[in-house]
Design an enzyme around this catalytic site. Sequence first.
Site, short mmCIF file in Angstrom:
data_model
loop_
_atom_site.label_atom_id
_atom_site.label_comp_id
_atom_site.label_asym_id
_atom_site.label_seq_id
_atom_site.Cartn_x
_atom_site.Cartn_y
_atom_site.Cartn_z
N PHE A 96 13.11 -9.36 -25.18
CA PHE A 96 12.01 -8.58 -25.76
C PHE A 96 11.03 -8.11 -24.67
CE2 PHE A 96 7.67 -9.54 -27.71
CZ PHE A 96 7.45 -8.22 -28.11
N ASP A 107 20.14 -10.73 -16.51
CA ASP A 107 20.11 -11.49 -17.77
C ASP A 107 21.50 -12.10 -18.00
OD1 ASP A 107 19.82 -12.12 -20.73
OD2 ASP A 107 17.93 -11.06 -20.38
N ASP A 142 23.37 -15.78 -14.70
CA ASP A 142 22.54 -16.91 -15.13
C ASP A 142 21.68 -17.33 -13.94
OD1 ASP A 142 21.51 -19.43 -15.66
OD2 ASP A 142 23.30 -20.14 -16.69
N SER A 158 13.92 -16.86 -20.07
CA SER A 158 13.71 -18.16 -20.72
C SER A 158 13.77 -17.96 -22.22
CB SER A 158 12.34 -18.76 -20.39
OG SER A 158 12.11 -19.89 -21.21
N ASN A 179 15.29 -21.01 -7.74
CA ASN A 179 16.17 -20.01 -7.12
C ASN A 179 15.41 -18.71 -6.84
OD1 ASN A 179 18.43 -21.64 -7.18
ND2 ASN A 179 19.15 -20.86 -9.16
N TYR A 238 10.28 -26.87 -23.57
CA TYR A 238 9.74 -25.56 -23.18
C TYR A 238 8.43 -25.74 -22.43
CZ TYR A 238 8.00 -20.73 -23.94
OH TYR A 238 7.51 -19.45 -23.79
N LYS A 245 7.71 -24.92 -18.45
CA LYS A 245 6.73 -23.91 -18.03
C LYS A 245 5.63 -24.53 -17.16
CE LYS A 245 8.35 -20.18 -20.04
NZ LYS A 245 8.67 -18.95 -19.31
N THR A 258 3.08 -12.68 -28.47
CA THR A 258 3.22 -11.24 -28.33
C THR A 258 4.31 -10.74 -29.27
OG1 THR A 258 2.42 -11.36 -26.07
CG2 THR A 258 3.73 -9.42 -26.63
N ARG A 263 10.62 -16.74 -34.88
CA ARG A 263 9.17 -16.60 -34.69
C ARG A 263 8.56 -15.97 -35.95
NH1 ARG A 263 8.77 -14.79 -28.37
NH2 ARG A 263 10.80 -13.84 -28.74
P1 NAD Z 1 13.58 -13.31 -25.23
O1 NAD Z 1 14.39 -14.46 -25.73
O2 NAD Z 1 13.60 -12.05 -26.02
O3 NAD Z 1 13.97 -12.95 -23.75
C1 NAD Z 1 14.35 -13.90 -22.80
C2 NAD Z 1 15.54 -13.34 -22.03
O4 NAD Z 1 15.89 -14.27 -20.99
C3 NAD Z 1 16.78 -13.15 -22.90
O5 NAD Z 1 17.30 -11.86 -22.73
C4 NAD Z 1 17.74 -14.21 -22.38
O6 NAD Z 1 19.10 -13.86 -22.53
C5 NAD Z 1 17.31 -14.34 -20.91
N1 NAD Z 1 17.67 -15.62 -20.30
C6 NAD Z 1 17.41 -16.87 -20.75
N2 NAD Z 1 17.91 -17.80 -19.92
C7 NAD Z 1 18.49 -17.11 -18.89
C8 NAD Z 1 19.17 -17.50 -17.71
N3 NAD Z 1 19.38 -18.78 -17.40
N4 NAD Z 1 19.62 -16.53 -16.86
C9 NAD Z 1 19.42 -15.22 -17.15
N5 NAD Z 1 18.79 -14.80 -18.26
C10 NAD Z 1 18.34 -15.73 -19.13
O7 NAD Z 1 12.09 -13.86 -25.10
P2 NAD Z 1 10.73 -13.07 -24.80
O8 NAD Z 1 9.84 -13.20 -25.96
O9 NAD Z 1 11.05 -11.71 -24.27
O10 NAD Z 1 10.12 -13.96 -23.62
C11 NAD Z 1 10.28 -13.59 -22.26
C12 NAD Z 1 9.46 -14.50 -21.37
O11 NAD Z 1 8.08 -14.45 -21.75
C13 NAD Z 1 9.88 -15.97 -21.45
O12 NAD Z 1 9.80 -16.53 -20.16
C14 NAD Z 1 8.84 -16.59 -22.35
O13 NAD Z 1 8.65 -17.94 -22.08
C15 NAD Z 1 7.61 -15.76 -22.02
N6 NAD Z 1 6.65 -15.76 -23.13
C16 NAD Z 1 6.84 -14.97 -24.22
C17 NAD Z 1 5.92 -15.02 -25.26
C18 NAD Z 1 6.05 -14.14 -26.47
O14 NAD Z 1 5.18 -14.19 -27.35
N7 NAD Z 1 7.05 -13.31 -26.59
C19 NAD Z 1 4.81 -15.88 -25.20
C20 NAD Z 1 4.67 -16.70 -24.06
C21 NAD Z 1 5.59 -16.61 -23.03
N1 UDP Z 2 5.67 -20.22 -38.98
C1 UDP Z 2 5.69 -20.23 -40.36
N2 UDP Z 2 6.82 -19.77 -40.99
C2 UDP Z 2 7.91 -19.29 -40.32
C3 UDP Z 2 7.85 -19.27 -38.90
C4 UDP Z 2 6.72 -19.75 -38.26
O1 UDP Z 2 4.74 -20.65 -41.03
O2 UDP Z 2 8.88 -18.90 -40.97
C5 UDP Z 2 4.46 -20.73 -38.30
C6 UDP Z 2 4.72 -21.78 -37.22
O3 UDP Z 2 4.78 -23.07 -37.80
C7 UDP Z 2 3.53 -21.60 -36.31
C8 UDP Z 2 3.20 -20.09 -36.42
O4 UDP Z 2 3.87 -19.63 -37.60
O5 UDP Z 2 2.42 -22.33 -36.77
C9 UDP Z 2 3.69 -19.29 -35.23
O6 UDP Z 2 5.04 -19.61 -35.01
P1 UDP Z 2 5.94 -18.91 -33.89
O7 UDP Z 2 7.27 -19.60 -33.93
O8 UDP Z 2 5.90 -17.45 -34.09
O9 UDP Z 2 5.19 -19.17 -32.51
P2 UDP Z 2 4.51 -20.43 -31.82
O10 UDP Z 2 4.47 -21.61 -32.76
O11 UDP Z 2 5.35 -20.67 -30.61
O12 UDP Z 2 3.16 -19.93 -31.53
#
Ligand code: NAD
Ligand code: UDP
Length: 327
Positions: free
Chosen positions: A12, A32, A57, A76, A100, A146, A150, A176, A187
Site C-alpha cells: 500500500f 518486494d 526477500d 513489513s 541488510n 511487530y 520496529k 494511514t 485493518r
Molecule cells: P503492506 O502490507 O501493504 O506493504 C508491505 C509490503 O512489504 C508488501 O508488499 C509485502 O509483500 C512487502 N514485504 C514484506 N516482507 C518483505 C520481505 N521480507 N522482503 C520484501 N518485501 C517484503 O503494508 P503497508 O501498510 O503499505 O505498510 C508499509 C510499511 O509502513 C510497513 O513497514 C509498515 O510497518 C509501515 N506502517 C504502515 C502503517 C499504515 O497505517 N499503513 C502504519 C505504521 C507503519
Molecule cells: N477493529 C474493529 N473491527 C475490525 C477491525 C479492527 O473494531 O473489524 C478495531 C481494532 O480492534 C482497533 C482499531 O479497529 O482497535 C484499529 O484497528 P487496525 O487493525 O486498523 O489498526 P491498529 O490496531 O494497528 O491501529
Amino acid sequence: MKKVLITGAAGFLGSHLCDRFIKEGYKVIGMDNFITGDSKNVKHLMNHSNFEFIEHDVTNFISIDGELDYILHFASPASPIDYLKIPIQTLKVGSLGTHNLLGVAKEKNARMLIASTSEIYGDPLVHPQTEDYYGNVNTIGPRGVYDEAKRFQESITMAYHRFHGVETRIVRIFNTYGPRMRLNDGRVIPAFMGQALRGEDLTIFGDGSQTRSFCYIDDQVEGIYRLLLSDYVYPVNIGNPHEISISDFAEEIIKLTNTTQKVIYKDLPVNDPMQRQPDISLARKLLGWEPKVQREEGMKITFEYFKNLTKEDLHKSEHKDFTDYIK
Ligand code: NAD
Ligand code: UDP
C-alpha cells in the site's frame, strides 16, 4: 538523475511512494517479495523507463548494481492479522531486513529512511503521543512481534548512524488509509468497508471506545517525502491528529456506504491500544507539514476504490477474526 530503492514497493504505502518518486523525476527501484503485497499495485509502472522492479526477500543478502542516493525501507507486514499469521517473517524483516539495507546504505553512501510506527508507543500512557515518549509495549504479547521488530529497527538505524555515520531518517507512521489497501488485510477501514459491500454486519472489537486517528495516503506520502529531504535524524510522527472512537467511526462508515447492516461486537484483541493520536508539532515545525485531506473526503475516495474491485476480490476478502490467529 537521483536513484531511490523502495522496499515493500508492491504494498500500500510502498506503491504510492514509487508513484511519488517517479513523478518527482527519480529513477526508482522497487523491491518486494509479495508476502502481503500485490503486483497489481505497481503494474502501471512496469513499463516506465525510470522504474525497475526486483522480486526479492530483503531478509536475504541484497545486491544492487551502480549508485544509489536514497533507500526507503517499507517492507513489513503492517496489519495485525498479517503479523499474527507470519510472526517470524515480521520479526525478520524488521531486524535482518533492516540490517541488510543499512549495509547497502553504508556501501553506497545512500541516505536511508525507515518506516517506523505508532505501535512503538504500544498501548500509550501519554496522550497524544509525542516523539519523546518511550512507549508501553508488551514484548511477549501477540503484537510484540511487530512492535519489537520496529523498536529494534529504530535502534539499529540509530546505531548505523552513530557508529558508521550513515545518513538516516525515521518516520513514525500513524494509521494511514487509502486506495490499494488490501480488502482482506483485517485493518479496520478495509474490514468495515468490505463488510458493508458484502452485506455483512460491521464487527466492532471491544466496546468501540478505543480511538484511532486516520491519515489519508497523499498526506502521509508528502510528510515522508519532506522528512527524507530534511536534515533531521531523530524520529518524527507523521499522522492525522483528528481522533475518533471506533464506534463513531463505524457509524460514519454505515452512513458513507449506505448499508442497512448494523454493528456487532466481538472480543477486543489482546493489547489492542485504547487510544492513539499523534502529536505532530515536530513535523509542523521541522517540515512545515500538516495533513490537508479531511476524513470525509479521504474515506469517499477509498470507498470508491473498494467498490470498483472485482467480485473475486470482494469474495477473497472474507473477514477473519483477529482471535482466529492467536493460539
Ligand atoms: P503492506 O502490507 O501493504 O506493504 C508491505 C509490503 O512489504 C508488501 O508488499 C509485502 O509483500 C512487502 N514485504 C514484506 N516482507 C518483505 C520481505 N521480507 N522482503 C520484501 N518485501 C517484503 O503494508 P503497508 O501498510 O503499505 O505498510 C508499509 C510499511 O509502513 C510497513 O513497514 C509498515 O510497518 C509501515 N506502517 C504502515 C502503517 C499504515 O497505517 N499503513 C502504519 C505504521 C507503519
Ligand atoms: N477493529 C474493529 N473491527 C475490525 C477491525 C479492527 O473494531 O473489524 C478495531 C481494532 O480492534 C482497533 C482499531 O479497529 O482497535 C484499529 O484497528 P487496525 O487493525 O486498523 O489498526 P491498529 O490496531 O494497528 O491501529
